[in-house]
Design a protein around this motif. Structure first.
Motif, mmCIF file in Angstrom:
data_model
loop_
_atom_site.group_PDB
_atom_site.id
_atom_site.type_symbol
_atom_site.label_atom_id
_atom_site.label_comp_id
_atom_site.label_asym_id
_atom_site.label_seq_id
_atom_site.Cartn_x
_atom_site.Cartn_y
_atom_site.Cartn_z
ATOM 1 N N ARG A 94 0.833 -1.214 0.000
ATOM 2 C CA ARG A 94 0.000 0.000 0.000
ATOM 3 C C ARG A 94 0.862 1.256 0.000
ATOM 4 O O ARG A 94 0.570 2.221 -0.708
ATOM 5 C CB ARG A 94 -0.941 0.013 1.207
ATOM 6 C CG ARG A 94 -2.137 -0.913 1.067
ATOM 7 C CD ARG A 94 -3.197 -0.638 2.124
ATOM 8 N NE ARG A 94 -2.674 -0.614 3.478
ATOM 9 C CZ ARG A 94 -2.545 -1.693 4.268
ATOM 10 N NH1 ARG A 94 -2.914 -2.874 3.826
ATOM 11 N NH2 ARG A 94 -2.067 -1.571 5.492
ATOM 12 N N GLN A 95 1.946 1.246 0.812
ATOM 13 C CA GLN A 95 2.828 2.410 0.859
ATOM 14 C C GLN A 95 3.503 2.650 -0.492
ATOM 15 O O GLN A 95 3.603 3.788 -0.952
ATOM 16 C CB GLN A 95 3.888 2.230 1.947
ATOM 17 C CG GLN A 95 3.340 2.340 3.343
ATOM 18 C CD GLN A 95 4.381 2.002 4.395
ATOM 19 O OE1 GLN A 95 5.220 1.120 4.207
ATOM 20 N NE2 GLN A 95 4.324 2.711 5.507
ATOM 21 N N LEU A 96 3.947 1.589 -1.121
ATOM 22 C CA LEU A 96 4.558 1.727 -2.440
ATOM 23 C C LEU A 96 3.542 2.223 -3.464
ATOM 24 O O LEU A 96 3.855 3.086 -4.291
ATOM 25 C CB LEU A 96 5.150 0.389 -2.895
ATOM 26 C CG LEU A 96 6.436 -0.022 -2.206
ATOM 27 C CD1 LEU A 96 6.778 -1.474 -2.536
ATOM 28 C CD2 LEU A 96 7.570 0.899 -2.593
ATOM 29 N N GLN A 97 2.341 1.688 -3.385
ATOM 30 C CA GLN A 97 1.298 2.133 -4.314
ATOM 31 C C GLN A 97 0.982 3.607 -4.106
ATOM 32 O O GLN A 97 0.790 4.354 -5.064
ATOM 33 C CB GLN A 97 0.020 1.297 -4.159
ATOM 34 C CG GLN A 97 -1.032 1.612 -5.203
ATOM 35 C CD GLN A 97 -0.545 1.354 -6.614
ATOM 36 O OE1 GLN A 97 -0.088 0.265 -6.932
ATOM 37 N NE2 GLN A 97 -0.627 2.352 -7.475
ATOM 38 N N ASP A 102 1.102 9.121 -5.870
ATOM 39 C CA ASP A 102 1.470 10.513 -5.599
ATOM 40 C C ASP A 102 2.444 11.063 -6.625
ATOM 41 O O ASP A 102 2.407 12.248 -6.956
ATOM 42 C CB ASP A 102 2.068 10.662 -4.196
ATOM 43 C CG ASP A 102 1.030 10.453 -3.099
ATOM 44 O OD1 ASP A 102 -0.184 10.443 -3.394
ATOM 45 O OD2 ASP A 102 1.449 10.299 -1.936
ATOM 46 N N SER A 103 3.317 10.218 -7.138
ATOM 47 C CA SER A 103 4.317 10.687 -8.096
ATOM 48 C C SER A 103 3.693 11.059 -9.429
ATOM 49 O O SER A 103 4.250 11.849 -10.174
ATOM 50 C CB SER A 103 5.414 9.638 -8.298
ATOM 51 O OG SER A 103 4.912 8.536 -9.027
ATOM 52 N N GLY A 104 2.528 10.517 -9.723
ATOM 53 C CA GLY A 104 1.857 10.815 -10.979
ATOM 54 C C GLY A 104 0.994 12.071 -10.934
ATOM 55 O O GLY A 104 0.498 12.527 -11.963
ATOM 56 N N LYS A 105 0.828 12.647 -9.749
ATOM 57 C CA LYS A 105 0.001 13.840 -9.597
ATOM 58 C C LYS A 105 0.802 15.079 -9.917
ATOM 59 O O LYS A 105 2.002 15.135 -9.664
ATOM 60 C CB LYS A 105 -0.523 13.939 -8.165
ATOM 61 C CG LYS A 105 -1.465 12.828 -7.773
ATOM 62 C CD LYS A 105 -1.878 12.985 -6.324
ATOM 63 C CE LYS A 105 -2.774 11.825 -5.915
ATOM 64 N NZ LYS A 105 -3.061 11.872 -4.491
#
Length: 107
Positions: A94-97, A102-105
């Motif tokens: 979940r943390q990795l997801q 977040d990186s795609g925002k």
């Protein structure tokens, strides 16, 4: 360059670092105390060990990750180094997801 092994506690530290970097080492100590229950000495020990392995840089009391240099810019390579020989927990997945989402925002 060989890929360093990352242990679970170091991985949890890196998650905090990535969320806040670049971060003052004093602030990082506070964050690790809040989120991991670590003492000041433990946090500085992990910073030192990861610095020696080329995973983080601590320069002028500012800590940044060196994933780009150490893992050839590949976060999956970093995760593979951490996960080598074991399964990720549901929480870790979940943390990795969340990091990926977040990186795609846009900022």
């Amino acid at each position: 360059m060989s890929v360093p092994q990352i242990f679970e506690s170091e991985y949890r530290f890196c998650l905090i670092l990535w969320e806040h970097e670049p971060v003052n080492s004093t602030q990082l100590v506070h964050l690790c105390q809040e989120q991991l229950g670590w003492s000041k000495a433990t946090t500085y020990t992990v910073i030192r060990r990861l610095s020696q392995r080329g995973v983080v840089k601590n320069e002028n009391a500012v800590v940044t990750s060196l994933v780009d240099k150490t893992f050839e810019g590949s976060l999956p390579a970093f995760v593979a180094a951490f996960a080598r020989g074991r399964r990720l927990s549901e929480k870790e997945v979940r943390q990795l997801q969340q990091l990926i989402d977040d990186s795609g925002k846009e900022n």
